[in-house]
Design a protein around this motif. Structure first.
Motif, PDB file in Angstrom:
ATOM      1  N   ASN A 273     -31.734  18.798  74.152  1.00 19.61           N
ATOM      2  CA  ASN A 273     -32.963  18.464  73.414  1.00 19.61           C
ATOM      3  C   ASN A 273     -33.608  19.695  72.788  1.00 19.61           C
ATOM      4  O   ASN A 273     -34.838  19.857  72.816  1.00 19.61           O
ATOM      5  CB  ASN A 273     -33.960  17.754  74.347  1.00 19.61           C
ATOM      6  CG  ASN A 273     -33.396  16.473  74.925  1.00 19.61           C
ATOM      7  OD1 ASN A 273     -32.726  15.710  74.230  1.00 19.61           O
ATOM      8  ND2 ASN A 273     -33.645  16.236  76.212  1.00 19.61           N
ATOM      9  N   GLY A 274     -32.784  20.583  72.248  1.00 18.74           N
ATOM     10  CA  GLY A 274     -33.292  21.755  71.553  1.00 18.74           C
ATOM     11  C   GLY A 274     -33.725  22.889  72.458  1.00 18.74           C
ATOM     12  O   GLY A 274     -34.190  23.913  71.967  1.00 18.74           O
ATOM     13  N   ARG A 275     -33.581  22.724  73.761  1.00 19.48           N
ATOM     14  CA  ARG A 275     -33.937  23.790  74.696  1.00 19.48           C
ATOM     15  C   ARG A 275     -32.683  24.278  75.415  1.00 19.48           C
ATOM     16  O   ARG A 275     -31.634  23.631  75.381  1.00 19.48           O
ATOM     17  CB  ARG A 275     -34.985  23.295  75.701  1.00 19.48           C
ATOM     18  CG  ARG A 275     -36.248  22.749  75.023  1.00 19.48           C
ATOM     19  CD  ARG A 275     -37.281  22.336  76.031  1.00 19.48           C
ATOM     20  NE  ARG A 275     -38.018  23.481  76.541  1.00 19.48           N
ATOM     21  CZ  ARG A 275     -38.785  23.454  77.623  1.00 19.48           C
ATOM     22  NH1 ARG A 275     -38.885  22.339  78.337  1.00 19.48           N
ATOM     23  NH2 ARG A 275     -39.446  24.520  78.010  1.00 19.48           N
ATOM     24  N   LYS A 276     -32.793  25.410  76.071  1.00 20.62           N
ATOM     25  CA  LYS A 276     -31.635  26.039  76.706  1.00 20.62           C
ATOM     26  C   LYS A 276     -31.747  25.882  78.221  1.00 20.62           C
ATOM     27  O   LYS A 276     -32.786  26.204  78.801  1.00 20.62           O
ATOM     28  CB  LYS A 276     -31.574  27.519  76.321  1.00 20.62           C
ATOM     29  CG  LYS A 276     -31.630  27.745  74.797  1.00 20.62           C
ATOM     30  CD  LYS A 276     -31.766  29.223  74.465  1.00 20.62           C
ATOM     31  CE  LYS A 276     -32.326  29.462  73.072  1.00 20.62           C
ATOM     32  NZ  LYS A 276     -31.440  29.044  71.996  1.00 20.62           N
ATOM     33  N   VAL A 277     -30.678  25.402  78.818  1.00 21.62           N
ATOM     34  CA  VAL A 277     -30.648  25.211  80.264  1.00 21.62           C
ATOM     35  C   VAL A 277     -29.739  26.289  80.862  1.00 21.62           C
ATOM     36  O   VAL A 277     -28.545  26.340  80.563  1.00 21.62           O
ATOM     37  CB  VAL A 277     -30.135  23.811  80.649  1.00 21.62           C
ATOM     38  CG1 VAL A 277     -30.180  23.634  82.171  1.00 21.62           C
ATOM     39  CG2 VAL A 277     -30.951  22.731  79.949  1.00 21.62           C
ATOM     40  N   VAL A 278     -30.325  27.149  81.682  1.00 18.44           N
ATOM     41  CA  VAL A 278     -29.599  28.263  82.295  1.00 18.44           C
ATOM     42  C   VAL A 278     -29.211  27.863  83.710  1.00 18.44           C
ATOM     43  O   VAL A 278     -30.071  27.620  84.560  1.00 18.44           O
ATOM     44  CB  VAL A 278     -30.463  29.536  82.321  1.00 18.44           C
ATOM     45  CG1 VAL A 278     -29.686  30.691  82.960  1.00 18.44           C
ATOM     46  CG2 VAL A 278     -30.924  29.904  80.913  1.00 18.44           C
TER      47      VAL A 278
END
Length: 509
Positions: A273-278
């Motif tokens: 959703n346009g965000r980065k999951v680390v």
């Protein structure tokens, strides 16, 4: 049109910066028949070498592929210290109530204005490093990619420059995380070379690496309103610094709300959703955090590509850089190197010092040595950590016996008045001697204080002498004098004290 990184945003300040440091309409000069020095790279090492040599009467050519000023002006010292200053204002306002001053519950930070201020100041400073200024100094400035083509020639933009001596001052660049993190390239990330182009504040920011760059920017962005998650593979931040010093900064980070993930390994990055999951592992557990941006603050590589160093017998390593001797001479005796491309000390002031060594050794009698330098440095967290000389671990590993004198800032009147009692001055002397071998300072302005210790070491002034130097009262630098007082008290041995007592008793008659 030369292929150079574009400055973003293209506002009036970046336009001034670009017109000063890489003017689009610049025409390279006609090369001289032969140069005393051809300098490749216009960061600090290259600029100081070129200006100093030209000032002595040498014929100098300076080559830069991107922007004059190098990292320091464009993506390093200048922009970072500008936004650090803004972040300190925020911290001071939030702490105002401790000083009896009321303030709003929520401090409003205009992130875009903070970044605009940085660009304005950077553009104002840029004239010091401008193409015009160096041309006016008598330096032939060439914009383009340099490559050695022979034992005494460098090619740039289709022109051949003949030299008596050459200097490689091409610097270093930010590199991708190592080992590679799955998915991070696709997700995208910031480095010190791109983070200062931000105009909109990320709500959540992951910072990879808790060295000096990572720590300075993590604290800065946290104070400017981001929620920062700081990842580090060690068990405490700033692990190359004095452990006591690093712990003070680490506790401050925790108080300010930075989320520390220590002893961690990042396994992959995904985009949702346009965000980065680390995704990461720490303490034997797998977990993840979702952020808006990722800032990689770990790892730099020397700029050696494309120079054809192999063709002119200059030994180099893709990670450690150009190999130099103590005179900053490469394996080709006609070619010298200085700055981040070859030195372990990757500081602007170290590059400046290296340039002065190169000027002497390349143009005159080879006499100045890198090993003779006494190099201080500072990490501009809040509080700052400044250091010079040996750490305790260095002394132990080298078999040097030392005595250590420490003064806590909570024992210093001015630090108490300033509300800045978290910190210390720690000075190491050779055991049984009045010879300073190293020192660490933790204080809000430690970088301003360390030079007194550096000067003492360079001038072979002992800690006992510092105790006799009158310091204005009250200042935090008085803590340095007080370590000298502590040293002098050790000279009052029981035997000496008995002698004094007998003399004073006799003198009472």
């Amino acid at each position: 049109m030369r292929n150079i990184p574009q400055l973003s945003p293209q506002d009036e300040y970046n336009q001034v910066l670009g017109s000063n440091t890489h003017p689009a309409d610049w025409t390279n000069p006609t090369p001289a028949d032969r140069y005393n020095l051809v300098v490749i790279g216009a960061g600090t090492a290259g600029l100081v070498t070129a200006a100093g040599a030209a000032g002595l009467g040498a014929k100098v050519a300076l080559i830069e592929r991107h922007y004059l000023g190098g990292d320091c002006l464009n993506v390093g010292c200048v922009p970072s210290k500008c936004i650090i200053r803004s972040s300190r204002v925020v911290a001071e306002i939030r702490e105002a109530e401790l000083f009896g001053i009321g303030c709003p519950d929520n401090v409003q930070v205009d992130f875009a204005a903070v970044m605009e201020r940085m660009r304005r100041i950077r553009s104002h400073i840029s004239h010091h490093d401008s193409v015009k200024r160096f041309s006016d100094l008598g330096v032939d400035v060439f914009l383009g990619d340099a490559s050695f083509t022979g034992s005494n020639t460098v090619e740039v933009d289709g022109q051949s420059l003949r030299f008596k001596k050459a200097v490689i001052a091409s610097g270093a660049r930010a590199v991708a995380p190592h080992p590679p993190i799955e998915g991070i390239e696709e997700a995208g990330y910031l480095t010190n070379e791109t983070v200062f182009s931000l105009t909109q504040r990320p709500e959540r920011l992951a910072v990879i690496g808790a060295g000096p760059i990572g720590c300075e920017l993590a604290q800065t962005f946290q104070r400017l309103g981001c929620q920062v998650v700081l990842f580090h593979n060690g068990d405490h931040i700033l692990n190359r610094e004095d452990a006591d010093a690093a712990d003070i900064v680490q506790q401050q980070f925790l108080r300010e709300g930075i989320q520390l993930v220590l002893n961690s390994a990042l396994t992959r990055v995904a985009t949702e959703n346009g965000r980065k999951v680390v995704h990461y592992e720490a303490g034997g557990n797998a977990d993840s955090v979702t952020v808006d941006e990722i800032l990689v603050g770990a790892g730099r590589a020397p700029n050696v590509d494309g120079l054809n160093l192999e063709g002119v017998g200059v030994e180099f390593h893709p990670f450690r850089g150009v190999v130099v001797n103590d005179y900053l001479q490469t394996t080709n005796s006609r070619i010298f190197a200085g700055g981040d491309v070859c030195m372990d000390w990757k500081f602007t002031h170290a590059a400046d010092a290296a340039a002065r060594i190169i000027i002497q050794n390349a143009l005159f009698y080879k006499s100045k040595k890198l090993s003779s330098l006494i190099m201080p440095w500072a990490t501009y967290t809040d509080p700052e950590i400044a250091h010079v000389g040996m750490y305790e671990r260095d002394a132990e590993s080298q078999g040097v016996a030392i005595d250590t004198y420490t003064r806590e800032l909570k024992e210093v009147d001015r630090a108490l008045a300033d509300g800045e009692e978290e910190g210390f001055v720690k000075i190491h002397v050779a055991k049984g001697k009045d010879k300073i071998v190293g020192g660490t300072i933790v204080a809000r302005h430690a970088g301003e204080m360390i030079s007194e210790i550096t000067l003492a070491m360079a001038g072979k002034v002992g800690l006992g002498t510092i105790a006799n130097v009158i310091h204005p009262y009250p200042t935090q630098a008085e803590a340095i004098k007080q370590t000298g007082d502590a040293f002098n008290r050790t000279r009052l041995t029981p035997t000496v004290k008995k002698i004094f007592q007998r003399w004073l008793a006799w003198n009472r008659r």
